[in-house]
Write an enzyme that holds these catalytic residues in place. Structure first.
Site, short mmCIF file in Angstrom:
data_model
loop_
_atom_site.label_atom_id
_atom_site.label_comp_id
_atom_site.label_asym_id
_atom_site.label_seq_id
_atom_site.Cartn_x
_atom_site.Cartn_y
_atom_site.Cartn_z
N ARG A 151 45.25 -20.51 20.27
CA ARG A 151 45.63 -20.74 18.87
C ARG A 151 44.79 -21.87 18.29
NH1 ARG A 151 50.81 -22.64 15.43
NH2 ARG A 151 50.70 -20.96 13.90
N HIS A 205 47.67 -23.94 22.95
CA HIS A 205 47.92 -24.47 21.60
C HIS A 205 46.79 -25.43 21.23
CE1 HIS A 205 49.77 -25.52 17.98
NE2 HIS A 205 51.01 -25.69 18.35
N GLY A 206 45.75 -24.88 20.60
CA GLY A 206 44.62 -25.70 20.16
C GLY A 206 44.68 -25.96 18.67
N ALA A 207 45.89 -26.13 18.13
CA ALA A 207 46.07 -26.23 16.68
C ALA A 207 46.99 -27.38 16.31
CB ALA A 207 46.64 -24.91 16.14
N HIS A 208 47.09 -27.63 15.00
CA HIS A 208 48.13 -28.45 14.37
C HIS A 208 48.27 -29.86 14.91
CE1 HIS A 208 50.26 -24.57 12.87
NE2 HIS A 208 49.14 -24.85 12.22
N TYR A 229 47.78 -31.22 17.90
CA TYR A 229 48.11 -31.51 19.29
C TYR A 229 46.84 -31.87 20.06
CZ TYR A 229 52.81 -29.90 18.26
OH TYR A 229 54.07 -29.78 17.73
N GLY A 288 56.08 -17.30 11.16
CA GLY A 288 56.77 -18.48 11.68
C GLY A 288 58.01 -18.83 10.91
#
Length: 294
Positions: free
Chosen positions: A154, A102-105, A107, A245
């Protein structure tokens, strides 16, 4: 980090203290399991910075208070990379088929990549290459551990969740997919630029084409797609797969509804981040086939 398993309603423990599992059905027989990492003993969340994030309300969602993060010391970063590696190994040994980083949003991995957050002056900050170093080290470590053909990434270069944004998202996205090519990972899962509503319908910016052309693996696009837009994107070669989603959350039988071109439940944004285990998560109705086919 997402762990993908090709089996219906199968649960497994990661064996990692402090890790919890959230299950979401994504398509037909696939289940996605997300590890949610919590800092032990109520410690401050780790980040690339000490900068705090001020409360920021979203449409239909109240503002949330954020703990002030603790900036990782440079000698701690290899240990965090190793934690990702161990988590991936544990997931595979538990029977999962793969990992999505998770490389998004907003984090941790995203924080390192975005110049609005990353204020480091060492080898993990400053230039685009330095800001992406942590993300690529994590990806390389996981790929070496479980095999690149089990790894996805991501990324949301255009997003600004928790005020985590970049001054040149096009360059960030293009650089990352080019570097991910060198690691031969299975797929890149990319989020569209922010959508606008025109005549009551989301207009998708379709800003991912340069990334799609540059990436060698399977390219997944996400962000406001419906059945029509998703089919169009695949047909035109804009993406290889489309991720859903919000409408999947509100429609637990979304593949069947798409198959029948049936009406969709409308999601309730105000329940997206509640702590209630049912409301907004498992209380949306399934399809009544006879009443909902166009």
């Amino acid at each position: 980090m997402l762990c993908i398993k090709r089996e219906r309603f199968s649960f497994a423990s990661s064996g990692i203290p402090g890790a919890s599992l959230l299950t979401v059905q994504i398509i037909k027989r696939y289940i996605t399991f997300m590890f949610r990492y919590l800092q032990p003993n109520r410690q401050a969340p780790i980040s690339c910075t000490n900068k705090a994030v001020s409360p920021e309300p979203e449409e239909g969602v109240p503002a949330m208070e954020h703990a002030t993060p603790r900036k990782l010391e440079i000698d701690e970063i290899p240990h965090v990379v190793n934690d990702f590696r161990l988590a991936a190994r544990n997931a595979i040994e538990a029977g999962f088929d793969g990992i999505e980083i998770h490389g998004a949003h907003g984090y941790l991995v995203d924080q390192f990549m975005k110049d609005s957050v990353n204020d480091r002056t060492d080898q993990y900050g400053g230039s685009l290459e330095n800001r992406c170093r942590f993300a690529l080290e994590v990806t390389r470590a996981i790929s070496d551990e479980i095999g690149a053909d089990r790894v996805g990434f991501r990324i949301s270069p255009f997003a600004d969740y928790s005020r985590c944004f970049d001054s040149d998202p096009e360059a960030l996205g293009l650089y990352m997919v080019q570097e991910l090519n060198k690691l031969n990972i299975l797929y890149c899962h990319t989020v569209e630029p922010r959508m606008v509503v025109v005549k009551g319908r989301y207009q998708i910016p379709h800003g991912l084409l340069p990334m799609k052309k540059a990436f060698n693996g399977t390219f997944i696009a996400a962000g406001g797609y419906d059945r029509e837009e998703g089919n169009k994107a695949i047909k035109e070669g804009y993406a290889d797969l489309i991720a859903y989603g919000r409408i999947f959350l509100a429609n637990p039988d979304l593949p069947k509804r798409f198959e029948l071109n049936a009406l969709l439940n409308t999601y309730d944004r105000s329940t997206f981040y509640t702590s209630d285990p049912v409301v907004g998560y498992t209380d949306y109705p399934f399809l009544d086939v006879e009443e909902n086919i166009f």
